[in-house]
Design a protein around this motif. Sequence first.
Motif, PDB file in Angstrom:
ATOM      1  N   VAL A 114       0.835  -1.206   0.000  1.00 20.40           N
ATOM      2  CA  VAL A 114       0.000   0.000   0.000  1.00 20.40           C
ATOM      3  C   VAL A 114       0.868   1.254   0.000  1.00 20.40           C
ATOM      4  CG1 VAL A 114      -1.693   1.328   1.324  1.00 20.40           C
ATOM      5  CG2 VAL A 114      -1.996  -1.138   1.054  1.00 20.40           C
ATOM      6  N   LEU A 115       1.915   1.278   0.823  1.00 21.79           N
ATOM      7  CA  LEU A 115       2.817   2.439   0.828  1.00 21.79           C
ATOM      8  C   LEU A 115       3.437   2.656  -0.554  1.00 21.79           C
ATOM      9  CD1 LEU A 115       4.776   2.261   4.200  1.00 21.79           C
ATOM     10  CD2 LEU A 115       3.194   4.054   3.466  1.00 21.79           C
ATOM     11  N   ARG A 116       3.845   1.578  -1.203  1.00 15.52           N
ATOM     12  CA  ARG A 116       4.420   1.703  -2.547  1.00 15.52           C
ATOM     13  C   ARG A 116       3.393   2.274  -3.530  1.00 15.52           C
ATOM     14  NH1 ARG A 116       6.557  -3.936  -1.388  1.00 15.52           N
ATOM     15  NH2 ARG A 116       8.647  -3.539  -0.577  1.00 15.52           N
ATOM     16  N   TYR A 117       2.165   1.783  -3.439  1.00  7.89           N
ATOM     17  CA  TYR A 117       1.097   2.278  -4.311  1.00  7.89           C
ATOM     18  C   TYR A 117       0.875   3.776  -4.071  1.00  7.89           C
ATOM     19  CZ  TYR A 117      -3.376   2.729  -6.691  1.00  7.89           C
ATOM     20  OH  TYR A 117      -4.373   3.142  -7.537  1.00  7.89           O
ATOM     21  N   VAL A 118       0.706   4.148  -2.804  1.00 11.52           N
ATOM     22  CA  VAL A 118       0.426   5.546  -2.459  1.00 11.52           C
ATOM     23  C   VAL A 118       1.614   6.438  -2.841  1.00 11.52           C
ATOM     24  CG1 VAL A 118      -0.045   7.148  -0.560  1.00 11.52           C
ATOM     25  CG2 VAL A 118      -1.220   4.939  -0.652  1.00 11.52           C
ATOM     26  N   ALA A 119       2.824   5.970  -2.610  1.00 11.04           N
ATOM     27  CA  ALA A 119       4.016   6.746  -2.983  1.00 11.04           C
ATOM     28  C   ALA A 119       4.053   6.971  -4.489  1.00 11.04           C
ATOM     29  CB  ALA A 119       5.271   6.021  -2.512  1.00 11.04           C
ATOM     30  N   ASP A 120       3.601   5.995  -5.250  1.00  8.33           N
ATOM     31  CA  ASP A 120       3.622   6.067  -6.707  1.00  8.33           C
ATOM     32  C   ASP A 120       2.418   6.824  -7.270  1.00  8.33           C
ATOM     33  OD1 ASP A 120       4.670   5.328  -9.303  1.00  8.33           O
ATOM     34  OD2 ASP A 120       3.053   3.864  -9.419  1.00  8.33           O
ATOM     35  N   GLN A 121       1.232   6.571  -6.735  1.00 12.01           N
ATOM     36  CA  GLN A 121      -0.009   7.117  -7.296  1.00 12.01           C
ATOM     37  C   GLN A 121      -0.516   8.378  -6.592  1.00 12.01           C
ATOM     38  OE1 GLN A 121      -1.456   5.836 -10.109  1.00 12.01           O
ATOM     39  NE2 GLN A 121       0.340   4.519 -10.187  1.00 12.01           N
ATOM     40  N   GLY A 122      -0.028   8.638  -5.383  1.00 11.93           N
ATOM     41  CA  GLY A 122      -0.442   9.838  -4.659  1.00 11.93           C
ATOM     42  C   GLY A 122      -1.757   9.701  -3.917  1.00 11.93           C
ATOM     43  N   THR A 123      -2.364   8.536  -3.962  1.00  5.42           N
ATOM     44  CA  THR A 123      -3.619   8.268  -3.264  1.00  5.42           C
ATOM     45  C   THR A 123      -3.734   6.766  -3.028  1.00  5.42           C
ATOM     46  OG1 THR A 123      -5.999   8.722  -3.261  1.00  5.42           O
ATOM     47  CG2 THR A 123      -5.027   8.006  -5.366  1.00  5.42           C
ATOM     48  N   PHE A 124      -4.805   6.354  -2.375  1.00  4.73           N
ATOM     49  CA  PHE A 124      -5.020   4.928  -2.107  1.00  4.73           C
ATOM     50  C   PHE A 124      -5.648   4.248  -3.315  1.00  4.73           C
ATOM     51  CE2 PHE A 124      -4.547   6.562   2.165  1.00  4.73           C
ATOM     52  CZ  PHE A 124      -3.771   5.579   2.747  1.00  4.73           C
ATOM     53  N   PRO A 125      -5.517   2.912  -3.380  1.00  3.76           N
ATOM     54  CA  PRO A 125      -6.164   2.184  -4.477  1.00  3.76           C
ATOM     55  C   PRO A 125      -7.679   2.450  -4.485  1.00  3.76           C
ATOM     56  CG  PRO A 125      -4.689   0.739  -3.249  1.00  3.76           C
ATOM     57  CD  PRO A 125      -4.776   2.021  -2.480  1.00  3.76           C
ATOM     58  N   PRO A 126      -8.308   2.376  -5.654  1.00  2.32           N
ATOM     59  CA  PRO A 126      -9.743   2.657  -5.760  1.00  2.32           C
ATOM     60  C   PRO A 126     -10.595   1.797  -4.828  1.00  2.32           C
ATOM     61  CG  PRO A 126      -8.785   2.280  -7.937  1.00  2.32           C
ATOM     62  CD  PRO A 126      -7.709   2.036  -6.935  1.00  2.32           C
ATOM     63  N   GLY A 127     -10.183   0.558  -4.614  1.00  3.77           N
ATOM     64  CA  GLY A 127     -10.932  -0.352  -3.750  1.00  3.77           C
ATOM     65  C   GLY A 127     -10.408  -0.385  -2.326  1.00  3.77           C
ATOM     66  N   GLY A 128      -9.602   0.596  -1.936  1.00  2.00           N
ATOM     67  CA  GLY A 128      -9.040   0.629  -0.586  1.00  2.00           C
ATOM     68  C   GLY A 128      -7.814  -0.240  -0.461  1.00  2.00           C
ATOM     69  N   ILE A 129      -7.366  -0.429   0.764  1.00  2.00           N
ATOM     70  CA  ILE A 129      -6.095  -1.146   0.962  1.00  2.00           C
ATOM     71  C   ILE A 129      -6.222  -2.648   0.716  1.00  2.00           C
ATOM     72  CG2 ILE A 129      -5.388   0.617   2.633  1.00  2.00           C
ATOM     73  CD1 ILE A 129      -5.341  -1.736   4.696  1.00  2.00           C
ATOM     74  N   GLN A 130      -7.437  -3.149   0.527  1.00  2.59           N
ATOM     75  CA  GLN A 130      -7.632  -4.572   0.213  1.00  2.59           C
ATOM     76  C   GLN A 130      -7.761  -4.816  -1.292  1.00  2.59           C
ATOM     77  OE1 GLN A 130      -7.327  -6.786   2.636  1.00  2.59           O
ATOM     78  NE2 GLN A 130      -7.165  -5.175   4.169  1.00  2.59           N
ATOM     79  N   ASP A 131      -7.555  -3.810  -2.117  1.00  2.00           N
ATOM     80  CA  ASP A 131      -7.709  -3.897  -3.573  1.00  2.00           C
ATOM     81  C   ASP A 131      -6.489  -4.604  -4.172  1.00  2.00           C
ATOM     82  OD1 ASP A 131      -7.996  -3.509  -6.307  1.00  2.00           O
ATOM     83  OD2 ASP A 131      -8.684  -1.431  -6.100  1.00  2.00           O
ATOM     84  N   ASP A 132      -6.515  -5.939  -4.143  1.00  4.61           N
ATOM     85  CA  ASP A 132      -5.368  -6.719  -4.602  1.00  4.61           C
ATOM     86  C   ASP A 132      -5.060  -6.519  -6.081  1.00  4.61           C
ATOM     87  OD1 ASP A 132      -4.820  -7.674  -2.080  1.00  4.61           O
ATOM     88  OD2 ASP A 132      -5.857  -9.577  -2.381  1.00  4.61           O
TER      89      ASP A 132
END
Length: 141
Positions: A114-132
């Motif tokens: 999740v940290l890698r995603y947020v660091a890269d995208q600037g926000t959380f995944p569309p489906g939240g932190i469980q969005d595999d």
Amino acid sequence: MTTTTTETPLGRKAREVLRVIEANRDALDMSTWWEGPGAVFTPNETPCGTTMCVAGWRAHLSGWTLVDDGRATKDGRELKIEVVAVDEFEPADEGEIRALRELFYTGPSRALAVLRYVADQGTFPPGGIQDDDALDPYWRD
């Protein structure tokens, strides 16, 4: 993996935490706010032998002194580490606040993805932190 071109405070703060954790993987322990050799951990101390969760690292990197019962102090204020970390990540909305609170209680592998995603995208995944599906490119050891 698509890198965002929009810089956000959340993304910047996630990168700061991620840099520290990825430089020393033993420094991440999602089962405790923080744990170290003393009862107090000040911002200018070197984290040798200290482990923290994502929230603990965010509070520490933001200049808060961590104390042994899940609290942080700064400028005469004393708050729970979780409260400090949510504020210091600078979430843009209630959805990001909820995602941060969920992030603080997840396991280490998911927390890193999740940290890698947020660091890269600037926000959380569309489906939240469980969005595999969204997190798929960000899983690695």
